[in-house]
Motif scaffolding. Structure first.
Motif, PDB file in Angstrom:
ATOM      1  N   PHE A  43       0.856  -1.185   0.000  1.00 31.89           N
ATOM      2  CA  PHE A  43       0.000   0.000   0.000  1.00 31.89           C
ATOM      3  C   PHE A  43       0.891   1.233   0.000  1.00 31.89           C
ATOM      4  O   PHE A  43       1.988   1.207   0.552  1.00 31.89           O
ATOM      5  CB  PHE A  43      -0.898   0.031   1.247  1.00 31.89           C
ATOM      6  CG  PHE A  43      -1.888  -1.095   1.303  1.00 31.89           C
ATOM      7  CD1 PHE A  43      -3.119  -0.985   0.682  1.00 31.89           C
ATOM      8  CD2 PHE A  43      -1.586  -2.270   1.980  1.00 31.89           C
ATOM      9  CE1 PHE A  43      -4.034  -2.028   0.726  1.00 31.89           C
ATOM     10  CE2 PHE A  43      -2.486  -3.311   2.035  1.00 31.89           C
ATOM     11  CZ  PHE A  43      -3.717  -3.191   1.403  1.00 31.89           C
ATOM     12  N   GLU A  44       0.385   2.301  -0.580  1.00 26.50           N
ATOM     13  CA  GLU A  44       1.137   3.552  -0.536  1.00 26.50           C
ATOM     14  C   GLU A  44       1.144   4.080   0.893  1.00 26.50           C
ATOM     15  O   GLU A  44       0.128   4.040   1.586  1.00 26.50           O
ATOM     16  CB  GLU A  44       0.496   4.580  -1.471  1.00 26.50           C
ATOM     17  CG  GLU A  44       1.293   5.864  -1.558  1.00 26.50           C
ATOM     18  CD  GLU A  44       0.691   6.876  -2.532  1.00 26.50           C
ATOM     19  OE1 GLU A  44       1.137   8.037  -2.477  1.00 26.50           O
ATOM     20  OE2 GLU A  44      -0.208   6.511  -3.307  1.00 26.50           O
ATOM     21  N   ARG A  45       2.314   4.543   1.341  1.00 28.85           N
ATOM     22  CA  ARG A  45       2.464   5.114   2.682  1.00 28.85           C
ATOM     23  C   ARG A  45       2.881   6.570   2.537  1.00 28.85           C
ATOM     24  O   ARG A  45       3.674   6.903   1.666  1.00 28.85           O
ATOM     25  CB  ARG A  45       3.503   4.338   3.486  1.00 28.85           C
ATOM     26  CG  ARG A  45       3.161   2.864   3.640  1.00 28.85           C
ATOM     27  CD  ARG A  45       4.130   2.108   4.516  1.00 28.85           C
ATOM     28  NE  ARG A  45       5.519   2.297   4.126  1.00 28.85           N
ATOM     29  CZ  ARG A  45       6.559   1.870   4.832  1.00 28.85           C
ATOM     30  NH1 ARG A  45       6.375   1.200   5.960  1.00 28.85           N
ATOM     31  NH2 ARG A  45       7.792   2.077   4.430  1.00 28.85           N
ATOM     32  N   THR A  46       2.353   7.410   3.411  1.00 27.88           N
ATOM     33  CA  THR A  46       2.645   8.830   3.328  1.00 27.88           C
ATOM     34  C   THR A  46       2.730   9.428   4.727  1.00 27.88           C
ATOM     35  O   THR A  46       2.235   8.830   5.683  1.00 27.88           O
ATOM     36  CB  THR A  46       1.568   9.560   2.481  1.00 27.88           C
ATOM     37  OG1 THR A  46       1.870  10.955   2.437  1.00 27.88           O
ATOM     38  CG2 THR A  46       0.183   9.367   3.059  1.00 27.88           C
ATOM     39  N   SER A  47       3.333  10.583   4.827  1.00 26.53           N
ATOM     40  CA  SER A  47       3.402  11.276   6.115  1.00 26.53           C
ATOM     41  C   SER A  47       2.273  12.292   6.258  1.00 26.53           C
ATOM     42  O   SER A  47       2.119  12.903   7.306  1.00 26.53           O
ATOM     43  CB  SER A  47       4.759  11.969   6.269  1.00 26.53           C
ATOM     44  OG  SER A  47       4.935  12.916   5.232  1.00 26.53           O
ATOM     45  N   GLU A  48       1.496  12.477   5.197  1.00 26.68           N
ATOM     46  CA  GLU A  48       0.400  13.455   5.206  1.00 26.68           C
ATOM     47  C   GLU A  48      -0.949  12.729   5.256  1.00 26.68           C
ATOM     48  O   GLU A  48      -1.165  11.765   4.516  1.00 26.68           O
ATOM     49  CB  GLU A  48       0.441  14.313   3.937  1.00 26.68           C
ATOM     50  CG  GLU A  48       1.654  15.206   3.854  1.00 26.68           C
ATOM     51  CD  GLU A  48       1.608  16.341   4.855  1.00 26.68           C
ATOM     52  OE1 GLU A  48       0.524  16.903   5.085  1.00 26.68           O
ATOM     53  OE2 GLU A  48       2.673  16.668   5.413  1.00 26.68           O
ATOM     54  N   VAL A 128       3.237   9.218  15.532  1.00 29.53           N
ATOM     55  CA  VAL A 128       2.578   8.687  14.341  1.00 29.53           C
ATOM     56  C   VAL A 128       3.646   8.124  13.411  1.00 29.53           C
ATOM     57  O   VAL A 128       4.617   8.808  13.092  1.00 29.53           O
ATOM     58  CB  VAL A 128       1.781   9.796  13.615  1.00 29.53           C
ATOM     59  CG1 VAL A 128       1.143   9.255  12.346  1.00 29.53           C
ATOM     60  CG2 VAL A 128       0.744  10.400  14.534  1.00 29.53           C
ATOM     61  N   GLN A 129       3.438   6.868  12.971  1.00 31.60           N
ATOM     62  CA  GLN A 129       4.356   6.308  11.978  1.00 31.60           C
ATOM     63  C   GLN A 129       4.042   6.873  10.597  1.00 31.60           C
ATOM     64  O   GLN A 129       4.932   7.051   9.794  1.00 31.60           O
ATOM     65  CB  GLN A 129       4.277   4.789  11.955  1.00 31.60           C
ATOM     66  CG  GLN A 129       4.969   4.175  13.153  1.00 31.60           C
ATOM     67  CD  GLN A 129       4.994   2.678  13.055  1.00 31.60           C
ATOM     68  OE1 GLN A 129       3.985   2.027  13.340  1.00 31.60           O
ATOM     69  NE2 GLN A 129       6.110   2.122  12.673  1.00 31.60           N
ATOM     70  N   GLY A 130       2.768   7.109  10.336  1.00 32.15           N
ATOM     71  CA  GLY A 130       2.361   7.657   9.046  1.00 32.15           C
ATOM     72  C   GLY A 130       0.944   7.251   8.722  1.00 32.15           C
ATOM     73  O   GLY A 130       0.189   6.796   9.582  1.00 32.15           O
ATOM     74  N   PHE A 131       0.620   7.405   7.427  1.00 32.38           N
ATOM     75  CA  PHE A 131      -0.727   7.139   6.947  1.00 32.38           C
ATOM     76  C   PHE A 131      -0.649   6.144   5.791  1.00 32.38           C
ATOM     77  O   PHE A 131       0.154   6.315   4.882  1.00 32.38           O
ATOM     78  CB  PHE A 131      -1.382   8.439   6.484  1.00 32.38           C
ATOM     79  CG  PHE A 131      -1.521   9.449   7.595  1.00 32.38           C
ATOM     80  CD1 PHE A 131      -2.678   9.506   8.342  1.00 32.38           C
ATOM     81  CD2 PHE A 131      -0.477  10.303   7.912  1.00 32.38           C
ATOM     82  CE1 PHE A 131      -2.801  10.415   9.388  1.00 32.38           C
ATOM     83  CE2 PHE A 131      -0.589  11.222   8.953  1.00 32.38           C
ATOM     84  CZ  PHE A 131      -1.757  11.277   9.688  1.00 32.38           C
ATOM     85  N   ILE A 132      -1.466   5.116   5.859  1.00 37.45           N
ATOM     86  CA  ILE A 132      -1.517   4.077   4.828  1.00 37.45           C
ATOM     87  C   ILE A 132      -2.739   4.359   3.957  1.00 37.45           C
ATOM     88  O   ILE A 132      -3.860   4.488   4.456  1.00 37.45           O
ATOM     89  CB  ILE A 132      -1.622   2.676   5.448  1.00 37.45           C
ATOM     90  CG1 ILE A 132      -0.452   2.387   6.381  1.00 37.45           C
ATOM     91  CG2 ILE A 132      -1.704   1.612   4.338  1.00 37.45           C
ATOM     92  CD1 ILE A 132      -0.599   1.117   7.211  1.00 37.45           C
ATOM     93  N   LEU A 133      -2.513   4.440   2.649  1.00 41.12           N
ATOM     94  CA  LEU A 133      -3.588   4.741   1.722  1.00 41.12           C
ATOM     95  C   LEU A 133      -4.206   3.455   1.179  1.00 41.12           C
ATOM     96  O   LEU A 133      -3.488   2.519   0.832  1.00 41.12           O
ATOM     97  CB  LEU A 133      -3.088   5.594   0.561  1.00 41.12           C
ATOM     98  CG  LEU A 133      -2.332   6.865   0.935  1.00 41.12           C
ATOM     99  CD1 LEU A 133      -1.938   7.634  -0.318  1.00 41.12           C
ATOM    100  CD2 LEU A 133      -3.157   7.734   1.860  1.00 41.12           C
ATOM    101  N   SER A 134      -5.504   3.455   1.079  1.00 40.01           N
ATOM    102  CA  SER A 134      -6.208   2.308   0.507  1.00 40.01           C
ATOM    103  C   SER A 134      -6.044   2.338  -1.004  1.00 40.01           C
ATOM    104  O   SER A 134      -5.971   3.408  -1.601  1.00 40.01           O
ATOM    105  CB  SER A 134      -7.691   2.382   0.861  1.00 40.01           C
ATOM    106  OG  SER A 134      -8.401   1.407   0.145  1.00 40.01           O
ATOM    107  N   ASP A 135      -5.985   1.174  -1.614  1.00 42.87           N
ATOM    108  CA  ASP A 135      -5.898   1.136  -3.070  1.00 42.87           C
ATOM    109  C   ASP A 135      -7.278   1.007  -3.704  1.00 42.87           C
ATOM    110  O   ASP A 135      -7.411   0.832  -4.896  1.00 42.87           O
ATOM    111  CB  ASP A 135      -4.963   0.020  -3.553  1.00 42.87           C
ATOM    112  CG  ASP A 135      -5.320  -1.342  -2.978  1.00 42.87           C
ATOM    113  OD1 ASP A 135      -6.333  -1.466  -2.277  1.00 42.87           O
ATOM    114  OD2 ASP A 135      -4.561  -2.287  -3.234  1.00 42.87           O
ATOM    115  N   SER A 136      -8.322   1.091  -2.886  1.00 49.93           N
ATOM    116  CA  SER A 136      -9.680   0.993  -3.441  1.00 49.93           C
ATOM    117  C   SER A 136     -10.263   2.358  -3.702  1.00 49.93           C
ATOM    118  O   SER A 136      -9.784   3.370  -3.278  1.00 49.93           O
ATOM    119  CB  SER A 136     -10.579   0.218  -2.488  1.00 49.93           C
ATOM    120  OG  SER A 136     -10.645   0.837  -1.226  1.00 49.93           O
TER     121      SER A 136
END
Length: 136
Positions: A43-48, A128-136
């Motif tokens: 999954f894409e991971r981001t700090s935002e 916070v480690q970060g934010f995981i984006l859903s691919d849906s």
């Protein structure tokens, strides 16, 4: 501003992981503290923060624990609203809970989370480690 935090009882007590998986579509299993690593390459991971992303807290209570919550809405560059389960340790669902970025660099690495029963931000600061984006 249109945010009404509330706590609702689940039909059966819920942990944060199955609730976040169901609400976000991020299909990761296992304890919340290892979601960030398990998401790598899947999954894409981001700090935002982004709407629908899973916020991953680390070191909640101790290093071997974590917490995951689903971003419902980005309010500003320093505040989001999340839905999450078991924040109050009773298996309940907390809806529309504000989360404030309190990091020195405004980079979402440290946050305070709304304490709905007291109608205020809690006193603890969480990493916070970060934010995981859903691919849906």
């Amino acid at each position: 501003p249109g945010v009404y935090p509330k706590v609702v009882k689940a039909a059966e007590p819920l942990q944060c992981v199955p609730y976040a998986r169901w609400k976000s579509g991020v299909t990761i299993w296992g304890d919340a503290w290892n979601w960030w690593d398990k998401a790598e390459g899947r999954f894409e991971r981001t700090s935002e923060p982004e709407d629908g992303a899973v916020m991953v807290l680390k070191g909640y209570a101790e290093n071997g624990r974590g917490h995951v919550a689903v971003v419902r809405k980005v309010i500003s560059d320093r505040e989001i609203v999340v839905d999450h389960a078991n924040w109050l340790n009773g298996g309940e669902i907390s809806l529309e809970s504000p989360v404030m970025d309190v990091s020195e660099d405004n980079d979402w690495s440290r946050v305070r989370v709304w304490y709905t029963p007291g109608d205020h931000y809690g006193g603890r600061v969480y990493e916070v480690q970060g934010f995981i984006l859903s691919d849906s």
